[in-house]
Design a protein around this motif. Sequence first.
Motif, PDB file in Angstrom:
ATOM      1  N   GLY A   1      -4.660  -7.085  -2.332  1.00 43.10           N
ATOM      2  CA  GLY A   1      -4.758  -8.350  -1.606  1.00 43.10           C
ATOM      3  C   GLY A   1      -3.823  -9.389  -2.195  1.00 43.10           C
TER       4      GLY A   1
ATOM      5  N   TRP B   1      -9.158 -10.175   5.550  1.00 40.69           N
ATOM      6  CA  TRP B   1     -10.390 -10.965   5.714  1.00 40.69           C
ATOM      7  C   TRP B   1     -11.525 -10.417   4.852  1.00 40.69           C
ATOM      8  CZ3 TRP B   1     -10.311 -15.631   7.884  1.00 40.69           C
ATOM      9  CH2 TRP B   1      -9.253 -15.944   8.710  1.00 40.69           C
ATOM     10  N   TRP B   2     -11.267 -10.276   3.583  1.00 44.22           N
ATOM     11  CA  TRP B   2     -12.253  -9.850   2.580  1.00 44.22           C
ATOM     12  C   TRP B   2     -12.770  -8.426   2.829  1.00 44.22           C
ATOM     13  CZ3 TRP B   2     -11.425 -14.854   3.787  1.00 44.22           C
ATOM     14  CH2 TRP B   2     -11.255 -15.732   2.742  1.00 44.22           C
TER      15      TRP B   2
ATOM     16  N   THR C   1       0.845  -1.206   0.000  1.00 48.24           N
ATOM     17  CA  THR C   1       0.000   0.000   0.000  1.00 48.24           C
ATOM     18  C   THR C   1       0.877   1.252   0.000  1.00 48.24           C
ATOM     19  OG1 THR C   1      -1.641  -1.273   1.231  1.00 48.24           O
ATOM     20  CG2 THR C   1      -1.947   1.110   1.192  1.00 48.24           C
TER      21      THR C   1
HETATM   22  C1  LIG Z   1      -4.619 -10.159   8.995  1.00 50.63           C
HETATM   23  C2  LIG Z   1      -4.455 -10.336   7.511  1.00 50.63           C
HETATM   24  C3  LIG Z   1      -5.565 -10.718   6.765  1.00 50.63           C
HETATM   25  C4  LIG Z   1      -5.438 -10.861   5.389  1.00 50.63           C
HETATM   26  N1  LIG Z   1      -6.556 -11.223   4.686  1.00 50.63           N
HETATM   27  C5  LIG Z   1      -6.474 -11.317   3.331  1.00 50.63           C
HETATM   28  C6  LIG Z   1      -7.632 -11.618   2.564  1.00 50.63           C
HETATM   29  O1  LIG Z   1      -8.736 -11.825   3.064  1.00 50.63           O
HETATM   30  N2  LIG Z   1      -7.485 -11.676   1.214  1.00 50.63           N
HETATM   31  C7  LIG Z   1      -6.271 -11.473   0.593  1.00 50.63           C
HETATM   32  O2  LIG Z   1      -6.210 -11.549  -0.624  1.00 50.63           O
HETATM   33  N3  LIG Z   1      -5.174 -11.166   1.301  1.00 50.63           N
HETATM   34  C8  LIG Z   1      -5.236 -11.071   2.646  1.00 50.63           C
HETATM   35  N4  LIG Z   1      -4.128 -10.733   3.376  1.00 50.63           N
HETATM   36  C9  LIG Z   1      -2.872 -10.432   2.649  1.00 50.63           C
HETATM   37  C10 LIG Z   1      -2.672  -8.922   2.398  1.00 50.63           C
HETATM   38  O3  LIG Z   1      -3.824  -8.313   1.886  1.00 50.63           O
HETATM   39  C11 LIG Z   1      -1.555  -8.726   1.366  1.00 50.63           C
HETATM   40  O4  LIG Z   1      -0.354  -9.284   1.843  1.00 50.63           O
HETATM   41  C12 LIG Z   1      -1.342  -7.255   1.044  1.00 50.63           C
HETATM   42  O5  LIG Z   1      -0.440  -7.168  -0.032  1.00 50.63           O
HETATM   43  C13 LIG Z   1      -0.793  -6.484   2.229  1.00 50.63           C
HETATM   44  O6  LIG Z   1      -0.633  -5.143   1.866  1.00 50.63           O
HETATM   45  P1  LIG Z   1       0.496  -4.219   2.540  1.00 50.63           P
HETATM   46  O7  LIG Z   1       1.824  -4.766   2.103  1.00 50.63           O
HETATM   47  O8  LIG Z   1       0.251  -2.863   2.016  1.00 50.63           O
HETATM   48  O9  LIG Z   1       0.296  -4.274   4.013  1.00 50.63           O
HETATM   49  C14 LIG Z   1      -4.205 -10.620   4.749  1.00 50.63           C
HETATM   50  C15 LIG Z   1      -3.091 -10.234   5.525  1.00 50.63           C
HETATM   51  C16 LIG Z   1      -3.215 -10.101   6.886  1.00 50.63           C
HETATM   52  C17 LIG Z   1      -2.011  -9.689   7.707  1.00 50.63           C
END
Ligand SMILES: Cc1cc2nc3c(=O)[nH]c(=O)nc-3n(C[C@H](O)[C@H](O)[C@H](O)COP(=O)(O)O)c2cc1C
Length: 179
Positions: A120, A86-87, A15
Amino acid sequence: MKALLLNGSPRKGNTCAALDALKKGMANIQGLELKEVVAEQVSVSPCIACESCGSNSHCVFEDDTNDIVDAVVAADILVFATPVYWWGMTAQLKTIIDKFYSRSKDLHDLKKQVGVIVIGEAQQDDPQYEIIPKQFACICGYLGWEIAFSKTYTAAAADDLAKSDEAMKEIEMLWKNFK
Ligand SMILES: Cc1cc2nc3c(=O)[nH]c(=O)nc-3n(C[C@H](O)[C@H](O)[C@H](O)COP(=O)(O)O)c2cc1C
């Protein structure tokens, strides 16, 4: 013109990379005053439905809520950027959005352009990429704000999105959707 970026990620990952690319592009907007709020780095207590704000449009909590909501009211451009948890959007970002309630009378029908970025781990056919943008569309529809762009990306490890030249270039150009 004022822009406010609301960053829902608690880590320096995808992000942040997306918002860095967006900020690079937005530097082309003449006279833009840009501010970013990283939800993880501010203190915003969850809404407790006390309804005190109904009488004075002011959240009772002596935290960062009122300053952030003031900045939302003032922004001509608002960008919501969130990982999928979590969606859904992250709790950190949702906690801030819930606080819009404290100024809801002032937030309606302002001329505001909104950008949405959702990232995601799942592939793009996952329903989360419909559910989350739809939620933002409902929020913006309710408040009478225009969505300038709504984009979803797949990235898992913290540096995945930054490694995609295609995604970075696309995000850098998104500023062109703001009129
Ligand atoms: C608590 C948690 C829940 C997550 N739930 C999902 C999800 O429901 N679907 C998905 O595609 N990724 C899920 N992810 C993965 C993150 O969305 C993904 O790694 C994303 O690139 C993180 O973005 P960031 O690097 O900006 O923090 C989850 C990650 C964490 C830590």
